[in-house]
Design an enzyme around this catalytic site. Structure first.
Site, PDB file in Angstrom:
ATOM      1  CG  LEU A   1     -40.419  16.455  -1.162  1.00  0.00           C
ATOM      2  CD1 LEU A   1     -41.100  17.774  -0.777  1.00  0.00           C
ATOM      3  CD2 LEU A   1     -41.397  15.591  -1.947  1.00  0.00           C
TER       4      LEU A   1
ATOM      5  CB  CYS B   1     -29.515  23.422  -6.319  1.00  0.00           C
ATOM      6  SG  CYS B   1     -30.938  23.205  -5.227  1.00  0.00           S
TER       7      CYS B   1
END
Length: 220
Positions: free
Chosen positions: A149, A166
């Site tokens: 993460l 993303c």
């Protein structure tokens, strides 16, 4: 379950990436799971199925092709990155449960700062009013995970404008500093560690210092 914690400080991306792969390839049934806490020099990473067209104008920031899921993201100073090197079978878990545990942990940490956030079923990560504050990208090989993460704390967000974050054109990004100031990297790290241990089912953690420098310095 036991958990080893490594605090790597600020590091270039590629040596840590290679170390993650070595750790995962060499581990066995007795290997203790680990979390690596790190802050990276500026870098764009493009996931295994990532499309180069989502890298719009990288400029002087390197682009590294990696083997995690997802598209392109940015890592840089002021961002908390945690790599999760876990054998997920130990907890009777699986990839989806690990992703949900990470998202829930970040949401809990933000709530502890009085910030309301949420996850999206269609796009992994954590969001505040439509803007992404944390990204997830994992690789599972024989039910062992690596990568992890990234959590935007107190950073220059400009590089995100050089990509479709993303893989989403026009996706806005945000950071904790915009909602809570000052932001202490160590404090947030400690809060997130506690939440991750609870969500993932670990009850014992120790900080590992020995061999870390050697570990990162090995040749790929």
């Amino acid at each position: 379950m036991k958990l080893n914690i490594r605090y790597l400080g600020r590091q270039p991306y590629e040596p840590v990436f290679e170390a993650m792969k070595r750790f995962s390839a060499q581990r066995d049934e007795q290997t203790v799971d680990e979390l690596w806490f790190v802050e990276h020099d500026p870098v764009f990473t493009l996931g295994q199925a990532g499309k180069p067209e989502h890298v719009l104008a990288p400029g002087d920031i390197p682009v590294v092709k990696v083997d995690r899921g997802g598209q392109v993201t940015y890592h840089g100073p002021g961002q908390l990155v945690i790599y999760l090197l876990l054998d997920v079978r130990r907890s009777g878990s699986g990839p989806r449960k690990v992703v949900s545990a990470i998202e829930s942990s970040i949401i809990k940490v933000l709530s502890s700062y009085g910030v309301e956030s949420y996850a999206r079923p269609d796009a992994p990560g954590v969001y505040i009013d439509g803007a992404k504050i944390a990204a997830l990208g994992l690789r599972f090989r024989q039910m062992k995970s690596y990568h992890g993460l990234s959590f935007n704390l107190n950073m220059d967000l400009e590089p995100f404008a050089r990509i479709n974050p993303c893989g989403y054109e026009g996706l806005q990004v945000t950071q904790l500093r915009d909602f809570h100031d000052p932001v202490e990297w160590d404090e947030v790290s400690n809060r997130l560690l506690e939440c991750l241990m609870e969500e993932l089912g670990y009850n014992e953690a120790q900080t590992v210092k020995e061999e870390t420098e050697f570990y990162l310095a090995q040749e790929a």
